[in-house]
Design an enzyme around this catalytic site. Structure first.
Site, PDB file in Angstrom:
ATOM      1  N   TYR A 205       0.832  -1.207   0.000  1.00  0.00           N
ATOM      2  CA  TYR A 205       0.000   0.000   0.000  1.00  0.00           C
ATOM      3  C   TYR A 205       0.869   1.260   0.000  1.00  0.00           C
ATOM      4  O   TYR A 205       0.652   2.182  -0.795  1.00  0.00           O
ATOM      5  CB  TYR A 205      -0.926   0.007   1.218  1.00  0.00           C
ATOM      6  CG  TYR A 205      -1.749   1.260   1.343  1.00  0.00           C
ATOM      7  CD1 TYR A 205      -2.772   1.541   0.445  1.00  0.00           C
ATOM      8  CD2 TYR A 205      -1.512   2.180   2.362  1.00  0.00           C
ATOM      9  CE1 TYR A 205      -3.535   2.693   0.546  1.00  0.00           C
ATOM     10  CE2 TYR A 205      -2.270   3.330   2.482  1.00  0.00           C
ATOM     11  CZ  TYR A 205      -3.281   3.587   1.572  1.00  0.00           C
ATOM     12  OH  TYR A 205      -4.027   4.739   1.677  1.00  0.00           O
ATOM     13  N   LYS A 209       1.295   4.388  -2.963  1.00  0.00           N
ATOM     14  CA  LYS A 209       1.046   5.805  -2.725  1.00  0.00           C
ATOM     15  C   LYS A 209       2.287   6.651  -3.007  1.00  0.00           C
ATOM     16  O   LYS A 209       2.191   7.804  -3.462  1.00  0.00           O
ATOM     17  CB  LYS A 209       0.558   6.020  -1.286  1.00  0.00           C
ATOM     18  CG  LYS A 209      -0.835   5.449  -1.033  1.00  0.00           C
ATOM     19  CD  LYS A 209      -1.868   6.051  -1.981  1.00  0.00           C
ATOM     20  CE  LYS A 209      -3.263   5.572  -1.735  1.00  0.00           C
ATOM     21  NZ  LYS A 209      -4.265   6.185  -2.626  1.00  0.00           N
ATOM     22  N   THR A 242     -13.606   6.273   5.983  1.00  0.00           N
ATOM     23  CA  THR A 242     -14.218   5.680   4.798  1.00  0.00           C
ATOM     24  C   THR A 242     -14.045   4.169   4.832  1.00  0.00           C
ATOM     25  O   THR A 242     -13.412   3.609   5.732  1.00  0.00           O
ATOM     26  CB  THR A 242     -13.570   6.217   3.504  1.00  0.00           C
ATOM     27  OG1 THR A 242     -12.218   5.706   3.419  1.00  0.00           O
ATOM     28  CG2 THR A 242     -13.536   7.734   3.486  1.00  0.00           C
TER      29      THR A 242
END
Length: 324
Positions: A205, A209, A242
């Protein structure tokens, strides 16, 4: 080996998270200024069916834009369009299917959009996932790397002609890449971009990014060298409540819930920086920025490495079948 490839990325990611939460504890979320109307302009927002993507699409449509929500959930997309339309927005909103983990799907989306003859003024590369178990895409790539970065890399390049045609001096087209503070702890493993040697969801991850920031800076350099009316910026929304955190292990999920209610940003607050990057007059003609909480911020040291930027660009072109 395990300590370096699994435990270290995990510690770096959670340390980044703690720093962000500490900042958010003592600093208010960025408040959007009054933005100019965007009537006649067209935007694509990936992952626009929920969370920050939905809030970005909703706000841009409210400014008068024709917004194309690009996502892989058709029913969710139709529902998002209906909710936005019910608000009586000035602009137009529609859903178009894309699976960013499939290079074929990305190419089909770009081909269909180009065939419509629509201009393209804003591309918000928002879709993403975090800390999923090890998984390969249909093309054989690591899931985080493809969904968060490589699919957006291909999509942006395929739509560059449309962006260039729609932009003009004094009114550039804009590309916005959704990064994260986790990129500060990220490392791009050029010899193992798919994390096959020893998989770490945290490392994968963070790498994706960081790759987005490297891509942002290198693409802006190429555009500026060609005198093209397109700008590219990376945005960092902070820690936002989220569905991105749904893949946390169970104990972390339990600990996260009460903390999120107090310290996390809402999706609307997190989306504010993407909306600002897409429409603010202050950013006209301004590219290669890392924007956090409304401010231009220094990204990681490695993200400014021109050699690493160029190597990742070349390798990405090779992986997706583009000429460098």
């Amino acid at each position: 080996m395990w300590l370096l490839t699994v435990l270290l990325p995990l510690l770096k990611l959670y340390l980044c998270g703690m720093k962000v939460l500490f900042y958010q504890m003592f600093n208010r979320s960025f408040t959007l200024p009054v933005l100019p109307k965007q009537n006649g302009r067209v935007a694509i927002v990936t992952g626009g069916t929920r969370g920050m993507g939905y809030e970005t699409a909703r706000h841009l449509a409210g400014l008068g834009m024709h917004v194309v929500i690009a996502g892989n959930e058709r029913e969710e997309g139709a529902a998002a369009v209906s909710r936005i339309q019910e608000e009586g927005v000035e602009g137009k909103v529609e859903f178009v299917f894309i699976d960013l983990t499939s290079l074929k799907s990305v190419r089909q989306f770009a081909q269909n959009f180009t065939a419509r003859g629509l201009p393209l003024h804003v591309l918000v590369n928002n879709a993403g996932t975090m800390m999923v178990p090890e998984r390969k895409t249909v093309d054989g790539f690591e899931f985080h790397f493809t969904l968060n970065y490589l699919g957006h890399f291909l999509l942006t390049n395929l739509l560059l002609d449309a962006l260039q045609r729609a932009g003009r001096p004094g009114r550039c087209s804009r590309v916005i890449n959704m990064s994260s503070a986790t990129h500060y702890g990220g490392e791009v493993q050029m010899e193992d971009l798919n994390r096959r040697v020893c998989y770490s969801s945290h490392g994968a991850y963070s790498q994706s990014k960081l790759a987005l920031v490297l891509f942002t800076y290198h693409l802006q350099e190429r555009l500026a060298a060609g005198g093209l009316p397109v700008t590219v910026n990376a945005v960092d929304p902070g820690m936002v409540d989220t569905a991105l955190y749904d893949n946390l292990w169970s104990l972390a999920q339990t600990l996260k819930r009460p903390v999120a209610k107090i310290l996390f940003r809402t999706p609307a607050e997190g989306a504010s920086i993407s909306i600002f990057a897409a429409a603010a007059s202050e950013l006209e003609g301004v590219g290669a920025c890392y924007l956090y909480n409304g401010l231009r911020t220094q990204s990681s040291r490695s993200s400014y490495d021109p050699e690493l930027q160029a190597r990742l660009w070349e390798k990405s072109c090779e992986l997706v079948g583009l000429q460098g």
